[in-house]
Design a protein around this motif. Structure first.
Motif, PDB file in Angstrom:
ATOM      1  N   VAL A 150     -35.634 -37.489 -26.682  1.00 32.17           N
ATOM      2  CA  VAL A 150     -35.432 -37.385 -28.139  1.00 32.17           C
ATOM      3  C   VAL A 150     -34.450 -38.424 -28.677  1.00 32.17           C
ATOM      4  N   ALA A 151     -33.660 -39.028 -27.784  1.00 33.10           N
ATOM      5  CA  ALA A 151     -32.688 -40.027 -28.235  1.00 33.10           C
ATOM      6  C   ALA A 151     -33.275 -41.437 -28.285  1.00 33.10           C
ATOM      7  N   ASP A 152     -34.552 -41.564 -27.926  1.00 36.39           N
ATOM      8  CA  ASP A 152     -35.212 -42.866 -27.859  1.00 36.39           C
ATOM      9  C   ASP A 152     -36.194 -42.979 -29.039  1.00 36.39           C
ATOM     10  N   ASN A 164     -35.160 -28.449 -33.243  1.00 39.72           N
ATOM     11  CA  ASN A 164     -34.353 -29.425 -32.504  1.00 39.72           C
ATOM     12  C   ASN A 164     -33.438 -28.671 -31.545  1.00 39.72           C
ATOM     13  N   ASN A 165     -33.948 -28.503 -30.316  1.00 39.30           N
ATOM     14  CA  ASN A 165     -33.264 -27.661 -29.339  1.00 39.30           C
ATOM     15  C   ASN A 165     -32.751 -28.441 -28.120  1.00 39.30           C
ATOM     16  N   ALA A 166     -33.317 -29.623 -27.858  1.00 36.92           N
ATOM     17  CA  ALA A 166     -32.935 -30.370 -26.642  1.00 36.92           C
ATOM     18  C   ALA A 166     -31.429 -30.564 -26.611  1.00 36.92           C
ATOM     19  N   SER A 225     -25.518 -38.411 -28.369  1.00 35.53           N
ATOM     20  CA  SER A 225     -26.819 -39.041 -28.505  1.00 35.53           C
ATOM     21  C   SER A 225     -27.964 -38.024 -28.428  1.00 35.53           C
ATOM     22  N   VAL A 226     -27.961 -37.161 -27.423  1.00 33.07           N
ATOM     23  CA  VAL A 226     -29.081 -36.210 -27.298  1.00 33.07           C
ATOM     24  C   VAL A 226     -29.093 -35.242 -28.484  1.00 33.07           C
ATOM     25  N   HIS A 227     -27.933 -34.670 -28.818  1.00 31.29           N
ATOM     26  CA  HIS A 227     -27.920 -33.646 -29.875  1.00 31.29           C
ATOM     27  C   HIS A 227     -28.104 -34.271 -31.264  1.00 31.29           C
ATOM     28  N   ASN A 236     -16.772 -33.263 -26.847  1.00 32.00           N
ATOM     29  CA  ASN A 236     -18.016 -33.972 -27.188  1.00 32.00           C
ATOM     30  C   ASN A 236     -19.065 -32.991 -27.740  1.00 32.00           C
ATOM     31  N   TYR A 237     -19.264 -31.903 -27.043  1.00 28.01           N
ATOM     32  CA  TYR A 237     -20.300 -30.921 -27.410  1.00 28.01           C
ATOM     33  C   TYR A 237     -19.935 -30.229 -28.731  1.00 28.01           C
ATOM     34  N   ALA A 238     -18.666 -29.865 -28.892  1.00 34.09           N
ATOM     35  CA  ALA A 238     -18.236 -29.209 -30.132  1.00 34.09           C
ATOM     36  C   ALA A 238     -18.429 -30.138 -31.330  1.00 34.09           C
ATOM     37  N   PRO A 274     -25.938 -20.254 -31.310  1.00 33.74           N
ATOM     38  CA  PRO A 274     -25.893 -19.199 -30.289  1.00 33.74           C
ATOM     39  C   PRO A 274     -24.501 -19.073 -29.679  1.00 33.74           C
ATOM     40  N   GLY A 275     -24.215 -17.846 -29.248  1.00 32.79           N
ATOM     41  CA  GLY A 275     -23.032 -17.625 -28.416  1.00 32.79           C
ATOM     42  C   GLY A 275     -23.433 -17.811 -26.966  1.00 32.79           C
ATOM     43  N   PHE A 276     -22.979 -16.915 -26.103  1.00 34.21           N
ATOM     44  CA  PHE A 276     -23.245 -17.061 -24.668  1.00 34.21           C
ATOM     45  C   PHE A 276     -24.660 -16.583 -24.338  1.00 34.21           C
ATOM     46  N   ILE A 277     -25.516 -17.519 -23.914  1.00 34.97           N
ATOM     47  CA  ILE A 277     -26.914 -17.209 -23.587  1.00 34.97           C
ATOM     48  C   ILE A 277     -27.151 -17.536 -22.112  1.00 34.97           C
ATOM     49  N   ASP A 286     -29.947 -22.088 -17.696  1.00 39.18           N
ATOM     50  CA  ASP A 286     -29.436 -23.060 -16.716  1.00 39.18           C
ATOM     51  C   ASP A 286     -28.174 -23.750 -17.219  1.00 39.18           C
ATOM     52  N   MET A 287     -28.044 -23.855 -18.557  1.00 39.09           N
ATOM     53  CA  MET A 287     -26.870 -24.537 -19.109  1.00 39.09           C
ATOM     54  C   MET A 287     -25.595 -23.742 -18.821  1.00 39.09           C
ATOM     55  N   THR A 288     -25.656 -22.417 -19.019  1.00 41.45           N
ATOM     56  CA  THR A 288     -24.464 -21.604 -18.737  1.00 41.45           C
ATOM     57  C   THR A 288     -24.259 -21.471 -17.212  1.00 41.45           C
TER      58      THR A 288
HETATM   59  P1  NAP Z   1     -31.124 -25.869 -20.879  1.00 42.39           P
HETATM   60  O1  NAP Z   1     -31.615 -24.668 -20.139  1.00 42.39           O
HETATM   61  O2  NAP Z   1     -30.239 -26.839 -20.196  1.00 42.39           O
HETATM   62  O3  NAP Z   1     -32.420 -26.626 -21.454  1.00 42.39           O
HETATM   63  C1  NAP Z   1     -32.280 -27.792 -22.222  1.00 42.39           C
HETATM   64  C2  NAP Z   1     -33.569 -28.570 -22.151  1.00 42.39           C
HETATM   65  O4  NAP Z   1     -33.409 -29.747 -22.933  1.00 42.39           O
HETATM   66  C3  NAP Z   1     -33.918 -29.004 -20.721  1.00 42.39           C
HETATM   67  O5  NAP Z   1     -35.265 -28.733 -20.428  1.00 42.39           O
HETATM   68  C4  NAP Z   1     -33.645 -30.505 -20.764  1.00 42.39           C
HETATM   69  O6  NAP Z   1     -34.447 -31.277 -19.913  1.00 42.39           O
HETATM   70  C5  NAP Z   1     -33.972 -30.840 -22.205  1.00 42.39           C
HETATM   71  N1  NAP Z   1     -33.412 -32.127 -22.591  1.00 42.39           N
HETATM   72  C6  NAP Z   1     -32.183 -32.609 -22.299  1.00 42.39           C
HETATM   73  N2  NAP Z   1     -32.038 -33.860 -22.793  1.00 42.39           N
HETATM   74  C7  NAP Z   1     -33.204 -34.167 -23.411  1.00 42.39           C
HETATM   75  C8  NAP Z   1     -33.667 -35.309 -24.095  1.00 42.39           C
HETATM   76  N3  NAP Z   1     -32.898 -36.391 -24.248  1.00 42.39           N
HETATM   77  N4  NAP Z   1     -34.928 -35.306 -24.608  1.00 42.39           N
HETATM   78  C9  NAP Z   1     -35.727 -34.221 -24.446  1.00 42.39           C
HETATM   79  N5  NAP Z   1     -35.334 -33.095 -23.796  1.00 42.39           N
HETATM   80  C10 NAP Z   1     -34.083 -33.077 -23.281  1.00 42.39           C
HETATM   81  O7  NAP Z   1     -30.354 -25.458 -22.218  1.00 42.39           O
HETATM   82  P2  NAP Z   1     -30.359 -24.113 -23.099  1.00 42.39           P
HETATM   83  O8  NAP Z   1     -29.228 -23.296 -22.648  1.00 42.39           O
HETATM   84  O9  NAP Z   1     -31.722 -23.568 -23.191  1.00 42.39           O
HETATM   85  O10 NAP Z   1     -29.925 -24.732 -24.509  1.00 42.39           O
HETATM   86  C11 NAP Z   1     -30.856 -25.103 -25.520  1.00 42.39           C
HETATM   87  C12 NAP Z   1     -30.088 -25.503 -26.769  1.00 42.39           C
HETATM   88  O11 NAP Z   1     -29.259 -24.423 -27.190  1.00 42.39           O
HETATM   89  C13 NAP Z   1     -29.162 -26.706 -26.570  1.00 42.39           C
HETATM   90  O12 NAP Z   1     -29.137 -27.497 -27.732  1.00 42.39           O
HETATM   91  C14 NAP Z   1     -27.821 -26.038 -26.352  1.00 42.39           C
HETATM   92  O13 NAP Z   1     -26.767 -26.902 -26.668  1.00 42.39           O
HETATM   93  C15 NAP Z   1     -27.911 -24.846 -27.288  1.00 42.39           C
HETATM   94  N6  NAP Z   1     -27.012 -23.743 -26.961  1.00 42.39           N
HETATM   95  C16 NAP Z   1     -27.078 -23.084 -25.765  1.00 42.39           C
HETATM   96  C17 NAP Z   1     -26.199 -22.049 -25.496  1.00 42.39           C
HETATM   97  C18 NAP Z   1     -26.197 -21.271 -24.195  1.00 42.39           C
HETATM   98  O14 NAP Z   1     -25.326 -20.409 -24.015  1.00 42.39           O
HETATM   99  N7  NAP Z   1     -27.114 -21.502 -23.275  1.00 42.39           N
HETATM  100  C19 NAP Z   1     -25.241 -21.676 -26.452  1.00 42.39           C
HETATM  101  C20 NAP Z   1     -25.194 -22.373 -27.655  1.00 42.39           C
HETATM  102  C21 NAP Z   1     -26.088 -23.391 -27.901  1.00 42.39           C
HETATM  103  P3  NAP Z   1     -33.979 -31.629 -18.402  1.00 42.39           P
HETATM  104  O15 NAP Z   1     -34.064 -30.349 -17.670  1.00 42.39           O
HETATM  105  O16 NAP Z   1     -34.972 -32.635 -17.936  1.00 42.39           O
HETATM  106  O17 NAP Z   1     -32.584 -32.154 -18.515  1.00 42.39           O
END
Ligand code: NAP
Length: 249
Positions: free
Chosen positions: A60-62, A85-87, A108-110, A149-151, A180-183, A186-188
């Motif tokens: 998404v950053a390209d 826009n979730n990536a 860049s990604v966000h 950075n994320y904040a 979202p809060g704590f979800i 894989d990210m958490t």
């Molecule tokens: P996740 O499980 O890490 O999934 C994120 C997905 O985004 C992955 O499939 C990843 O692909 C993809 N991605 C990363 N960079 C990308 C790019 N440049 N172009 C296209 N796709 C890309 O994350 P999640 O926890 O579901 O989070 C989803 C969103 O919710 C994010 O924006 C996150 O910041 C936000 N959020 C999450 C939480 C939480 O507690 N989990 C809380 C608040 C906000 P790869 O696997 O290939 O890297």
């Protein structure tokens, strides 16, 4: 009414749940993620349930990848009028240890990602005089240790949301953010690993701080996205909805 929706970062986590939910709501869905092959499970879940979806690989950053992906989606699925826009990625570090790459890649990604995707999709939304954009912010926008950075990116998503709501409202395009809060994703899981804590322990610790007494799940966020994308939500725009089991986090 069936619309064409694009969900970025939809191979797993919140994006995958949102893609499945929008398909269940009757929309055709482009499941977009970095690696097209990784989108297979989400696409299969949708098609197995009787829905229609395609996998789309794009960073998404390209800018070039984004315009190619959106053009392909329009040709194969129909004019895209819903965009989530979730990536996202995290590169957590305390400020003194944060590298320029940690900073640039997260912003860049966000932010660049949401900008490029929204710019490409709004042309289609304006042509239809209808659209929905949902941006993923976070409770971290309010400040979170180790996430300068994320904040900054997630607070930026809120300003971006409110501005697009003002600019695109006249075309019947609403733009809202979910924080979202704590979800449990894989990210958490990655955060627990960085802190050297077992994931179950980490989830239990976080759940204790949450007023409703549990951690969030991707479907909790998908439900909010479903509302913002619905026909009925046409008078709701420029809002930030904290989905966190309590007022903030
Ligand atoms: P996740 O499980 O890490 O999934 C994120 C997905 O985004 C992955 O499939 C990843 O692909 C993809 N991605 C990363 N960079 C990308 C790019 N440049 N172009 C296209 N796709 C890309 O994350 P999640 O926890 O579901 O989070 C989803 C969103 O919710 C994010 O924006 C996150 O910041 C936000 N959020 C999450 C939480 C939480 O507690 N989990 C809380 C608040 C906000 P790869 O696997 O290939 O890297």
């Amino acid at each position: 009414m069936t619309r064409t929706a694009i969900v970025t970062g939809a191979a797993r986590g919140i994006g995958a749940a949102t893609a499945r939910r929008l398909a269940a709501d009757g929309h055709t869905v482009a499941v977009l993620d970095l690696d097209e092959a990784q989108c297979g499970d989400t696409v299969a879940a949708i098609t197995d349930a009787g829905g229609r979806a395609i996998a789309v690989g794009a960073d998404v950053a390209d800018a070039e990848a984004v315009s190619g992906a959106v053009a392909r989606i329009a040709a194969e699925l129909g004019t895209p009028t819903i965009l989530v826009n979730n990536a996202g990625i995290i590169r957590d570090n305390l400020l003194f240890r944060m590298t320029e790459d940690d900073w640039d890649s997260v912003l860049s990604v966000h932010l660049r990602g949401a900008f490029l995707m929204s710019r490409a999709v709004q042309a289609h939304q304006v042509s239809q005089n209808w659209g929905r954009i949902v941006n993923l912010s976070s409770t971290s926008a309010l400040g979170n240790r180790g996430q300068a950075n994320y904040a900054a990116a997630k607070a930026g998503m809120q300003g971006f949301t409110k501005t697009l709501a003002i600019e695109l409202g006249r075309y019947n395009v609403t733009v809202n953010a979910i924080a979202p809060g704590f979800i449990v994703t894989d990210m958490t899981k990655a955060t627990a690993e960085r802190l050297g804590v077992g994931f179950d322990e980490f989830v239990a610790f976080n759940a204790e701080q949450i007023p409703v007494g549990r951690a969030g799940h991707p479907d909790d966020i998908a439900a909010a996205a479903s509302f913002f994308c619905s026909e009925a939500a046409g008078f709701v725009s420029g809002q930030v909805l904290y989905v966190a089991g309590g007022p903030r986090a």
